[in-house]
Design a protein around this motif. Structure first.
Motif, PDB file in Angstrom:
ATOM      1  N   TYR A  50       6.829  -3.879  -3.275  1.00 38.09           N
ATOM      2  CA  TYR A  50       5.884  -2.539  -3.847  1.00 38.09           C
ATOM      3  C   TYR A  50       6.769  -1.386  -4.188  1.00 38.09           C
ATOM      4  N   GLY A  51       6.136  -0.555  -4.778  1.00 39.00           N
ATOM      5  CA  GLY A  51       6.712   0.791  -5.097  1.00 39.00           C
ATOM      6  C   GLY A  51       6.422   1.554  -3.581  1.00 39.00           C
ATOM      7  N   ILE A  52       7.403   2.168  -3.202  1.00 35.56           N
ATOM      8  CA  ILE A  52       7.213   2.816  -2.015  1.00 35.56           C
ATOM      9  C   ILE A  52       7.273   4.274  -1.986  1.00 35.56           C
ATOM     10  N   ILE A  53       6.266   5.192  -1.500  1.00 36.71           N
ATOM     11  CA  ILE A  53       6.526   6.440  -1.935  1.00 36.71           C
ATOM     12  C   ILE A  53       7.167   7.408  -0.601  1.00 36.71           C
ATOM     13  N   THR A  54       7.718   8.656  -0.960  1.00 41.86           N
ATOM     14  CA  THR A  54       7.966   9.593   0.211  1.00 41.86           C
ATOM     15  C   THR A  54       6.953  10.448   0.343  1.00 41.86           C
ATOM     16  N   ALA A  55       6.139  10.677   1.132  1.00 41.21           N
ATOM     17  CA  ALA A  55       5.069  11.394   1.338  1.00 41.21           C
ATOM     18  C   ALA A  55       5.588  13.155   1.567  1.00 41.21           C
ATOM     19  N   GLY A  56       4.669  13.772   0.766  1.00 37.93           N
ATOM     20  CA  GLY A  56       4.892  15.470   0.952  1.00 37.93           C
ATOM     21  C   GLY A  56       3.809  15.689   1.786  1.00 37.93           C
ATOM     22  N   ALA A  57       3.310  16.959   1.180  1.00 35.35           N
ATOM     23  CA  ALA A  57       2.176  17.779   2.043  1.00 35.35           C
ATOM     24  C   ALA A  57       0.916  17.181   2.342  1.00 35.35           C
ATOM     25  N   GLN A  58       0.510  17.252   3.431  1.00 30.34           N
ATOM     26  CA  GLN A  58      -0.630  16.493   3.679  1.00 30.34           C
ATOM     27  C   GLN A  58      -1.794  17.139   3.483  1.00 30.34           C
ATOM     28  N   ILE A  59      -2.734  16.851   2.447  1.00 30.55           N
ATOM     29  CA  ILE A  59      -4.117  17.676   2.139  1.00 30.55           C
ATOM     30  C   ILE A  59      -5.177  17.292   3.152  1.00 30.55           C
ATOM     31  N   GLN A  79      -6.970  13.796   5.735  1.00 26.56           N
ATOM     32  CA  GLN A  79      -6.587  12.579   6.424  1.00 26.56           C
ATOM     33  C   GLN A  79      -6.175  11.470   5.413  1.00 26.56           C
ATOM     34  N   ARG A  80      -6.589  11.499   4.148  1.00 28.04           N
ATOM     35  CA  ARG A  80      -6.369  10.313   3.396  1.00 28.04           C
ATOM     36  C   ARG A  80      -5.358  10.696   2.279  1.00 28.04           C
ATOM     37  N   LEU A  81      -5.366  11.990   2.068  1.00 28.70           N
ATOM     38  CA  LEU A  81      -4.723  12.315   0.697  1.00 28.70           C
ATOM     39  C   LEU A  81      -3.426  13.296   1.048  1.00 28.70           C
ATOM     40  N   CYS A  82      -2.390  13.076   0.417  1.00 29.67           N
ATOM     41  CA  CYS A  82      -1.198  13.649   0.501  1.00 29.67           C
ATOM     42  C   CYS A  82      -0.383  13.996  -0.876  1.00 29.67           C
ATOM     43  N   THR A  83       0.558  14.813  -0.906  1.00 28.78           N
ATOM     44  CA  THR A  83       1.389  14.898  -2.361  1.00 28.78           C
ATOM     45  C   THR A  83       2.480  13.950  -2.040  1.00 28.78           C
ATOM     46  N   VAL A  84       2.862  13.558  -3.359  1.00 25.38           N
ATOM     47  CA  VAL A  84       4.082  12.523  -3.196  1.00 25.38           C
ATOM     48  C   VAL A  84       5.557  13.332  -3.544  1.00 25.38           C
ATOM     49  N   GLN A  85       6.367  13.179  -2.810  1.00 24.24           N
ATOM     50  CA  GLN A  85       7.647  13.914  -3.131  1.00 24.24           C
ATOM     51  C   GLN A  85       8.618  12.755  -4.149  1.00 24.24           C
ATOM     52  N   ALA A  86       8.407  11.526  -3.840  1.00 24.14           N
ATOM     53  CA  ALA A  86       9.009  10.490  -4.517  1.00 24.14           C
ATOM     54  C   ALA A  86       8.505   9.143  -4.685  1.00 24.14           C
ATOM     55  N   VAL A  87       8.873   8.650  -5.195  1.00 21.62           N
ATOM     56  CA  VAL A  87       8.712   6.963  -5.414  1.00 21.62           C
ATOM     57  C   VAL A  87       9.613   6.057  -5.908  1.00 21.62           C
ATOM     58  N   VAL A  88       9.908   4.784  -5.372  1.00 26.06           N
ATOM     59  CA  VAL A  88      10.972   4.229  -5.635  1.00 26.06           C
ATOM     60  C   VAL A  88      10.538   2.614  -5.497  1.00 26.06           C
ATOM     61  N   GLU A  89      10.761   1.762  -6.597  1.00 22.77           N
ATOM     62  CA  GLU A  89      10.423   0.572  -6.765  1.00 22.77           C
ATOM     63  C   GLU A  89      11.251  -0.372  -6.076  1.00 22.77           C
ATOM     64  N   LYS A  90      10.222  -1.033  -5.368  1.00 19.56           N
ATOM     65  CA  LYS A  90      10.866  -2.288  -4.412  1.00 19.56           C
ATOM     66  C   LYS A  90      12.217  -2.225  -3.686  1.00 19.56           C
ATOM     67  N   PRO A  91      12.263  -1.039  -2.996  1.00 12.25           N
ATOM     68  CA  PRO A  91      13.260  -1.022  -1.993  1.00 12.25           C
ATOM     69  C   PRO A  91      13.382  -1.950  -0.910  1.00 12.25           C
ATOM     70  N   ALA A  92      14.663  -2.294  -0.626  1.00 19.24           N
ATOM     71  CA  ALA A  92      14.954  -3.216   0.406  1.00 19.24           C
ATOM     72  C   ALA A  92      14.525  -2.536   1.704  1.00 19.24           C
ATOM     73  N   PRO A  93      14.007  -3.254   2.931  1.00 21.88           N
ATOM     74  CA  PRO A  93      13.336  -2.711   4.122  1.00 21.88           C
ATOM     75  C   PRO A  93      14.289  -1.560   4.903  1.00 21.88           C
ATOM     76  N   ASN A  94      15.730  -1.978   4.626  1.00 25.54           N
ATOM     77  CA  ASN A  94      16.587  -1.028   5.629  1.00 25.54           C
ATOM     78  C   ASN A  94      16.727   0.319   4.966  1.00 25.54           C
ATOM     79  N   VAL A  95      16.374   0.541   3.586  1.00 24.21           N
ATOM     80  CA  VAL A  95      16.370   1.959   2.825  1.00 24.21           C
ATOM     81  C   VAL A  95      15.242   2.333   2.359  1.00 24.21           C
ATOM     82  N   ALA A  96      13.928   1.539   2.547  1.00 20.09           N
ATOM     83  CA  ALA A  96      12.646   2.020   2.053  1.00 20.09           C
ATOM     84  C   ALA A  96      12.430   3.388   2.566  1.00 20.09           C
TER      85      ALA A  96
END
Length: 292
Positions: free
Chosen positions: A173-182, A184-201
């Motif tokens: 998957y594309g995996i996000i780094t979450a930012g500010a929580q708006i 319970q279900r919504l937050c901003t996205v600081q970054a997103v990376v395509e298909k990272p290995a589990p140890n670096v996701a």
């Protein structure tokens, strides 16, 4: 002026190699879940969200998708003459009269980002939704895309549908780094990376096949280089978009079936079969007898 979403892009040019030989001559998007093809579930979800223009980015051997959303004059007339009103209603419901369909050919298989870019002549500078048909999302209270459209229309910012996945699956998957929580279900996205290995996701919040994006992403895609797998990745374009404006991640309410995977596809057929208004009770009885 506040922008509304009235365009949906369906990238349907992929080969569906995981379902060979079933997909050798038939699109994976036309694989049925009980009695409806996957692509119809996705279109119905977009329609329920208020979208009326459906843009299909197709490739070779995808003619059956075009036929499915065309008017079948002979079939409809035959059903009408025979008085089969129930079946006629089903056929006519595939493409409601107020829905427009556009078909664009992706001549080269250059990735999801390239497929979305192929829709730019129709999308222009308008915000639009992207739906991947092999992600079947089910929510009885409110369709998932409608949830996301409501978020977009309130916030006027790009929205990515996300869900938690097991860490060992992050490289799918594309995996996000979450930012500010708006909320319970919504937050901003600081970054997103395509298909990272589990140890670096950076997290286990994965982007699934629902996006609402500004027209600006088309300009970004025009200059996005090849990424993971030698393809133009939509995730890479979204990563650049995050540097220019706020992007939101929405943890949708509902259940996702990964119908691009054989096990997920079988699970969807079983669970949707149990919910089927005509077949559900009989199917449940059959499964009980089978498990004895």
């Amino acid at each position: 002026m506040r922008e509304k979403i009235d365009l949906a892009v369906f990238p349907v040019a992929g080969f569906g190699t995981r379902f060979l030989p079933a997909t050798k001559a038939s699109p994976k998007e036309m694989l049925p879940i009980v009695d409806k093809p996957l692509i119809q579930y996705a279109v119905e979800e977009a329609y329920a969200a208020g979208i009326r223009t459906m843009i299909f980015v197709t490739g070779r051997n995808k003619w059956s998708i075009t036929e499915h959303f065309d008017i079948a004059y002979e079939l409809e007339n035959e059903l009408r003459v025979r008085g089969k009103a129930e079946f006629l209603q089903v056929v006519e419901g595939v493409k409601p009269r107020d829905m427009q369909v556009v078909f664009i050919r992706q001549e080269l298989a250059l990735g999801l980002g390239h497929a979305v870019l192929c829709a730019s002549p129709v999308v222009g500078e308008r915000a639009f939704a992207v739906l991947l048909a092999d992600d079947l999302l089910v929510c009885e209270q409110k369709p998932v895309l409608k949830q996301m459209v409501e978020v977009f229309e309130a916030q006027q910012q790009a929205v990515l549908g996300v869900m938690e996945v097991p860490r060992e699956q992050t490289q799918r998957y594309g995996i996000i780094t979450a930012g500010a929580q708006i909320n319970q279900r919504l937050c901003t996205v600081q970054a997103v990376v395509e298909k990272p290995a589990p140890n670096v996701a950076p997290s286990t919040q994965a982007v699934i096949g629902r996006y609402i994006l500004p027209g600006q992403v088309m300009q970004i895609l025009q200059h996005t280089p090849e990424g993971t797998g030698g393809e133009i990745q939509l995730t890479d374009a979204i990563a650049q978009l995050i540097e220019q404006q706020t992007v939101l991640a929405y943890r949708f309410e509902g259940k996702r079936y990964d119908c691009g995977d054989k096990l997920g596809y079988l699970q969807a057929n079983v669970e949707m079969g149990l919910k089927h208004p005509q077949l559900g009770a009989q199917f449940a009885q059959y499964l009980q007898e089978l498990s004895r």
